[in-house]
Design an enzyme around this catalytic site. Structure first.
Site, PDB file in Angstrom:
ATOM      1  N   HIS A   1     111.070 -21.702 -51.786  1.00 51.89           N
ATOM      2  CA  HIS A   1     109.735 -21.212 -52.137  1.00 51.89           C
ATOM      3  C   HIS A   1     108.754 -22.336 -51.812  1.00 51.89           C
ATOM      4  O   HIS A   1     108.886 -23.448 -52.317  1.00 51.89           O
ATOM      5  CB  HIS A   1     109.719 -20.895 -53.642  1.00 51.89           C
ATOM      6  CG  HIS A   1     108.415 -20.356 -54.140  1.00 51.89           C
ATOM      7  ND1 HIS A   1     107.964 -19.088 -53.845  1.00 51.89           N
ATOM      8  CD2 HIS A   1     107.460 -20.905 -54.934  1.00 51.89           C
ATOM      9  CE1 HIS A   1     106.796 -18.882 -54.439  1.00 51.89           C
ATOM     10  NE2 HIS A   1     106.464 -19.978 -55.105  1.00 51.89           N
TER      11      HIS A   1
ATOM     12  N   TYR B   1     112.843 -26.261 -64.227  1.00 48.64           N
ATOM     13  CA  TYR B   1     112.336 -27.621 -64.026  1.00 48.64           C
ATOM     14  C   TYR B   1     113.472 -28.607 -63.780  1.00 48.64           C
ATOM     15  O   TYR B   1     114.069 -29.124 -64.733  1.00 48.64           O
ATOM     16  CB  TYR B   1     111.506 -28.042 -65.251  1.00 48.64           C
ATOM     17  CG  TYR B   1     110.359 -27.094 -65.483  1.00 48.64           C
ATOM     18  CD1 TYR B   1     109.099 -27.352 -64.947  1.00 48.64           C
ATOM     19  CD2 TYR B   1     110.548 -25.891 -66.173  1.00 48.64           C
ATOM     20  CE1 TYR B   1     108.059 -26.441 -65.101  1.00 48.64           C
ATOM     21  CE2 TYR B   1     109.523 -24.979 -66.336  1.00 48.64           C
ATOM     22  CZ  TYR B   1     108.280 -25.260 -65.795  1.00 48.64           C
ATOM     23  OH  TYR B   1     107.253 -24.358 -65.933  1.00 48.64           O
TER      24      TYR B   1
ATOM     25  N   LYS C   1     115.508 -17.535 -71.727  1.00 46.97           N
ATOM     26  CA  LYS C   1     114.573 -16.761 -70.890  1.00 46.97           C
ATOM     27  C   LYS C   1     115.336 -15.751 -70.034  1.00 46.97           C
ATOM     28  O   LYS C   1     114.884 -14.630 -69.829  1.00 46.97           O
ATOM     29  CB  LYS C   1     113.810 -17.769 -70.009  1.00 46.97           C
ATOM     30  CG  LYS C   1     112.682 -17.228 -69.232  1.00 46.97           C
ATOM     31  CD  LYS C   1     111.618 -18.282 -68.905  1.00 46.97           C
ATOM     32  CE  LYS C   1     112.103 -19.548 -68.248  1.00 46.97           C
ATOM     33  NZ  LYS C   1     111.027 -20.521 -68.018  1.00 46.97           N
TER      34      LYS C   1
ATOM     35  N   GLU D   1     103.674 -19.479 -51.775  1.00 49.25           N
ATOM     36  CA  GLU D   1     102.822 -19.297 -52.962  1.00 49.25           C
ATOM     37  C   GLU D   1     101.353 -19.596 -52.643  1.00 49.25           C
ATOM     38  O   GLU D   1     101.043 -20.582 -51.973  1.00 49.25           O
ATOM     39  CB  GLU D   1     103.322 -20.236 -54.061  1.00 49.25           C
ATOM     40  CG  GLU D   1     102.506 -20.139 -55.340  1.00 49.25           C
ATOM     41  CD  GLU D   1     103.132 -20.932 -56.475  1.00 49.25           C
ATOM     42  OE1 GLU D   1     104.341 -20.803 -56.720  1.00 49.25           O
ATOM     43  OE2 GLU D   1     102.388 -21.695 -57.118  1.00 49.25           O
TER      44      GLU D   1
ATOM     45  N   PHE E   1      99.475 -35.510 -58.014  1.00 46.85           N
ATOM     46  CA  PHE E   1     100.532 -34.534 -58.253  1.00 46.85           C
ATOM     47  C   PHE E   1     101.730 -35.027 -59.071  1.00 46.85           C
ATOM     48  O   PHE E   1     102.202 -34.312 -59.948  1.00 46.85           O
ATOM     49  CB  PHE E   1     100.990 -33.895 -56.945  1.00 46.85           C
ATOM     50  CG  PHE E   1      99.996 -32.902 -56.404  1.00 46.85           C
ATOM     51  CD1 PHE E   1      98.795 -32.663 -57.056  1.00 46.85           C
ATOM     52  CD2 PHE E   1     100.249 -32.198 -55.243  1.00 46.85           C
ATOM     53  CE1 PHE E   1      97.868 -31.758 -56.570  1.00 46.85           C
ATOM     54  CE2 PHE E   1      99.326 -31.278 -54.744  1.00 46.85           C
ATOM     55  CZ  PHE E   1      98.137 -31.067 -55.412  1.00 46.85           C
TER      56      PHE E   1
ATOM     57  N   ASP F   1     100.126 -23.413 -69.156  1.00 49.43           N
ATOM     58  CA  ASP F   1      99.992 -24.765 -69.695  1.00 49.43           C
ATOM     59  C   ASP F   1      99.078 -24.785 -70.903  1.00 49.43           C
ATOM     60  O   ASP F   1      97.950 -24.304 -70.848  1.00 49.43           O
ATOM     61  CB  ASP F   1      99.455 -25.716 -68.614  1.00 49.43           C
ATOM     62  CG  ASP F   1     100.596 -26.283 -67.781  1.00 49.43           C
ATOM     63  OD1 ASP F   1     101.655 -26.564 -68.379  1.00 49.43           O
ATOM     64  OD2 ASP F   1     100.426 -26.406 -66.563  1.00 49.43           O
TER      65      ASP F   1
ATOM     66  N   HIS G   1     102.238 -13.850 -60.488  1.00 51.00           N
ATOM     67  CA  HIS G   1     102.529 -14.725 -61.627  1.00 51.00           C
ATOM     68  C   HIS G   1     101.773 -14.156 -62.829  1.00 51.00           C
ATOM     69  O   HIS G   1     100.652 -13.676 -62.689  1.00 51.00           O
ATOM     70  CB  HIS G   1     102.018 -16.142 -61.373  1.00 51.00           C
ATOM     71  CG  HIS G   1     102.698 -16.848 -60.231  1.00 51.00           C
ATOM     72  ND1 HIS G   1     102.846 -18.215 -60.182  1.00 51.00           N
ATOM     73  CD2 HIS G   1     103.275 -16.378 -59.100  1.00 51.00           C
ATOM     74  CE1 HIS G   1     103.480 -18.562 -59.072  1.00 51.00           C
ATOM     75  NE2 HIS G   1     103.737 -17.457 -58.386  1.00 51.00           N
TER      76      HIS G   1
ATOM     77  N   SER H   1     109.727 -17.834 -49.207  1.00 45.92           N
ATOM     78  CA  SER H   1     108.528 -17.271 -49.842  1.00 45.92           C
ATOM     79  C   SER H   1     107.415 -18.315 -49.873  1.00 45.92           C
ATOM     80  O   SER H   1     107.682 -19.515 -49.819  1.00 45.92           O
ATOM     81  CB  SER H   1     108.867 -16.816 -51.256  1.00 45.92           C
ATOM     82  OG  SER H   1     109.521 -17.837 -51.975  1.00 45.92           O
TER      83      SER H   1
HETATM   84  P1  FAD Z   1     108.656 -21.804 -71.134  1.00 45.05           P
HETATM   85  O1  FAD Z   1     109.835 -21.313 -70.411  1.00 45.05           O
HETATM   86  O2  FAD Z   1     108.187 -21.040 -72.311  1.00 45.05           O
HETATM   87  O3  FAD Z   1     108.943 -23.317 -71.538  1.00 45.05           O
HETATM   88  C1  FAD Z   1     107.880 -24.139 -72.041  1.00 45.05           C
HETATM   89  C2  FAD Z   1     108.483 -25.253 -72.909  1.00 45.05           C
HETATM   90  O4  FAD Z   1     108.990 -24.690 -74.115  1.00 45.05           O
HETATM   91  C3  FAD Z   1     109.656 -26.001 -72.290  1.00 45.05           C
HETATM   92  O5  FAD Z   1     109.572 -27.335 -72.676  1.00 45.05           O
HETATM   93  C4  FAD Z   1     110.888 -25.340 -72.887  1.00 45.05           C
HETATM   94  O6  FAD Z   1     111.992 -26.217 -72.963  1.00 45.05           O
HETATM   95  C5  FAD Z   1     110.375 -24.966 -74.264  1.00 45.05           C
HETATM   96  N1  FAD Z   1     110.994 -23.742 -74.793  1.00 45.05           N
HETATM   97  C6  FAD Z   1     111.064 -22.552 -74.185  1.00 45.05           C
HETATM   98  N2  FAD Z   1     111.655 -21.652 -74.976  1.00 45.05           N
HETATM   99  C7  FAD Z   1     111.961 -22.286 -76.120  1.00 45.05           C
HETATM  100  C8  FAD Z   1     112.577 -21.894 -77.332  1.00 45.05           C
HETATM  101  N3  FAD Z   1     112.992 -20.645 -77.515  1.00 45.05           N
HETATM  102  N4  FAD Z   1     112.715 -22.833 -78.321  1.00 45.05           N
HETATM  103  C9  FAD Z   1     112.276 -24.109 -78.133  1.00 45.05           C
HETATM  104  N5  FAD Z   1     111.695 -24.541 -76.996  1.00 45.05           N
HETATM  105  C10 FAD Z   1     111.534 -23.635 -76.010  1.00 45.05           C
HETATM  106  N6  FAD Z   1     101.079 -22.072 -64.615  1.00 45.05           N
HETATM  107  C11 FAD Z   1      99.986 -21.301 -64.564  1.00 45.05           C
HETATM  108  O7  FAD Z   1      99.095 -21.460 -65.395  1.00 45.05           O
HETATM  109  N7  FAD Z   1      99.850 -20.317 -63.614  1.00 45.05           N
HETATM  110  C12 FAD Z   1     100.804 -20.086 -62.676  1.00 45.05           C
HETATM  111  O8  FAD Z   1     100.646 -19.194 -61.849  1.00 45.05           O
HETATM  112  C13 FAD Z   1     101.965 -20.907 -62.684  1.00 45.05           C
HETATM  113  N8  FAD Z   1     102.959 -20.719 -61.791  1.00 45.05           N
HETATM  114  C14 FAD Z   1     104.107 -21.488 -61.860  1.00 45.05           C
HETATM  115  C15 FAD Z   1     105.139 -21.251 -60.947  1.00 45.05           C
HETATM  116  C16 FAD Z   1     106.307 -22.007 -60.991  1.00 45.05           C
HETATM  117  C17 FAD Z   1     107.415 -21.722 -59.996  1.00 45.05           C
HETATM  118  C18 FAD Z   1     106.445 -23.031 -61.971  1.00 45.05           C
HETATM  119  C19 FAD Z   1     107.680 -23.876 -62.021  1.00 45.05           C
HETATM  120  C20 FAD Z   1     105.423 -23.264 -62.880  1.00 45.05           C
HETATM  121  C21 FAD Z   1     104.251 -22.497 -62.864  1.00 45.05           C
HETATM  122  N9  FAD Z   1     103.217 -22.688 -63.766  1.00 45.05           N
HETATM  123  C22 FAD Z   1     102.080 -21.906 -63.706  1.00 45.05           C
HETATM  124  C23 FAD Z   1     103.277 -23.772 -64.770  1.00 45.05           C
HETATM  125  C24 FAD Z   1     103.817 -23.288 -66.143  1.00 45.05           C
HETATM  126  O9  FAD Z   1     102.927 -22.349 -66.705  1.00 45.05           O
HETATM  127  C25 FAD Z   1     103.893 -24.528 -67.038  1.00 45.05           C
HETATM  128  O10 FAD Z   1     104.863 -25.424 -66.554  1.00 45.05           O
HETATM  129  C26 FAD Z   1     104.082 -24.267 -68.525  1.00 45.05           C
HETATM  130  O11 FAD Z   1     103.841 -25.484 -69.232  1.00 45.05           O
HETATM  131  C27 FAD Z   1     105.469 -23.777 -68.921  1.00 45.05           C
HETATM  132  O12 FAD Z   1     105.676 -22.510 -68.519  1.00 45.05           O
HETATM  133  P2  FAD Z   1     107.149 -21.832 -68.602  1.00 45.05           P
HETATM  134  O13 FAD Z   1     106.975 -20.428 -68.205  1.00 45.05           O
HETATM  135  O14 FAD Z   1     108.114 -22.655 -67.897  1.00 45.05           O
HETATM  136  O15 FAD Z   1     107.370 -21.933 -70.193  1.00 45.05           O
END
Ligand code: FAD
Length: 284
Positions: free
Chosen positions: A266, A145, A165, A17, A216, A109, A77, A15
């Site tokens: 990916h 991650y 999740k 992106e 990066f 973020d 996304h 895939s």
């Molecule tokens: P989460 O899964 O919510 O995790 C965030 C943090 O919270 C982690 O440290 C986790 O350990 C912690 N956490 C989660 N759940 C809990 C809980 N229940 N209790 C306590 N701690 C918890 N960003 C963008 O803005 N746009 C994009 O299109 C985008 N695409 C991405 C695609 C990929 C493949 C990846 C890997 C990242 C992408 N990101 C994107 C970045 C992402 O939004 C950031 O890394 C963000 O900081 C975390 O998102 P997440 O969905 O992993 O969050």
């Protein structure tokens, strides 16, 4: 087709992106790039979304357009921290109207929404995955991650969050980019031990400029092996050699991942086709 269905079939899953362009000229360029990469027969492409919640429909509309015009399977996304639950429902309905079946459920973020009034409906991606599952009709993915999320205290707690999740609705995981495969293999092993059984697709990004080398690793909180750092420094002024090195390095990474059990790769393309094309040619 839902990505999970494709993952159940034989053969590795590839895939690409892309991010939504800001200008019309860039839009045209993006369509040219996607057309070019379409010749490689990707299983799906994905379109990123901004964390701010300011422009969700750019991703939605572009996803719909690519699916309708180019006939490619698309994963949109979707970030949640900048949105209310009602907004998420609206975006999900629009994605459905555009025949988009796959969503990568993300938190986004935090630093991107600084200074904007928080919506407070979402704290974690797992809450978005749960809402999307309740809305129904989507194949939901989540982010993983290998070198742990920068906010997580350690990899174990991050994997516990990953499991939450998945329990909430994520059916496959796509990882953050990394340059040392051992991080991916250790991550998968730990996740499996913790009871995570869904497919974990590694994300790869070939570095193609000295500027990327400077930005990066910090931006994504990943380690850069000495070999990569030294070669990119060496070829800082020599684009062709730099591309050649990056393609060769990422091809080696991809081959090793696929040979040792990764379900596919990916590619983070940064809206360019050359490096990804070369890597796929090498590994196929
Ligand atoms: P989460 O899964 O919510 O995790 C965030 C943090 O919270 C982690 O440290 C986790 O350990 C912690 N956490 C989660 N759940 C809990 C809980 N229940 N209790 C306590 N701690 C918890 N960003 C963008 O803005 N746009 C994009 O299109 C985008 N695409 C991405 C695609 C990929 C493949 C990846 C890997 C990242 C992408 N990101 C994107 C970045 C992402 O939004 C950031 O890394 C963000 O900081 C975390 O998102 P997440 O969905 O992993 O969050």
């Amino acid at each position: 087709m839902k990505i999970t269905e494709r993952l159940r079939k034989p053969g590795k899953v590839f895939s690409f992106e892309f991010y939504p362009p800001k200008t019309e000229a860039d839009s045209k360029k993006l369509f040219d790039t996607v057309r070019d990469l379409k010749t490689l027969g990707p299983d799906f492409i994905s379109i990123t979304n901004s964390s701010t919640g300011a422009t969700p429909y750019r991703t939605v509309d572009l996803s719909g357009l690519i699916k309708a015009e180019l006939g490619l399977e698309v994963m949109a996304h979707l970030t949640c921290i900048g949105h209310s639950k009602a907004e998420i429902r609206g975006i999900a309905e629009r994605l459905k109207a555009m025949n988009i079946e796959n969503i990568l459920a993300l938190r986004g973020d935090m630093h991107n929404i600084e200074g904007r009034p928080p919506k407070k409906d979402y704290r974690y991606a797992s809450e978005l995955a749960a809402d999307l599952k309740e809305i129904g009709g989507f194949n939901i993915g989540g982010a993983g991650y290998p070198e742990k999320h920068p906010e997580a205290a350690d990899l174990d707690s991050d994997i516990r969050a990953l499991k939450t999740k998945i329990e909430a609705g994520a059916e496959f995981i796509i990882t953050q980019l990394f340059f040392e495969n051992r991080f991916y293999f250790e991550f998968v092993e730990k996740a499996r031990k913790a009871g995570v059984s869904v497919p974990i697709i590694p994300g790869l990004m070939p570095l193609t400029s000295y500027k990327q080398l400077c930005n990066f690793p910090n931006m994504f909180s990943v380690l850069l092996p000495r070999e990569v750092k030294e070669n990119i420094e060496k070829y800082a002024e020599d684009k062709d050699s730099l591309l050649k090195f990056s393609v060769e390095y990422a091809s080696r990474q991809a081959e090793d991942l696929l040979r040792n059990g990764a379900p596919g790769v990916h590619f983070y393309t940064l809206n360019r086709s050359k490096a990804t094309k070369e890597i796929l040619k090498n590994i196929r």
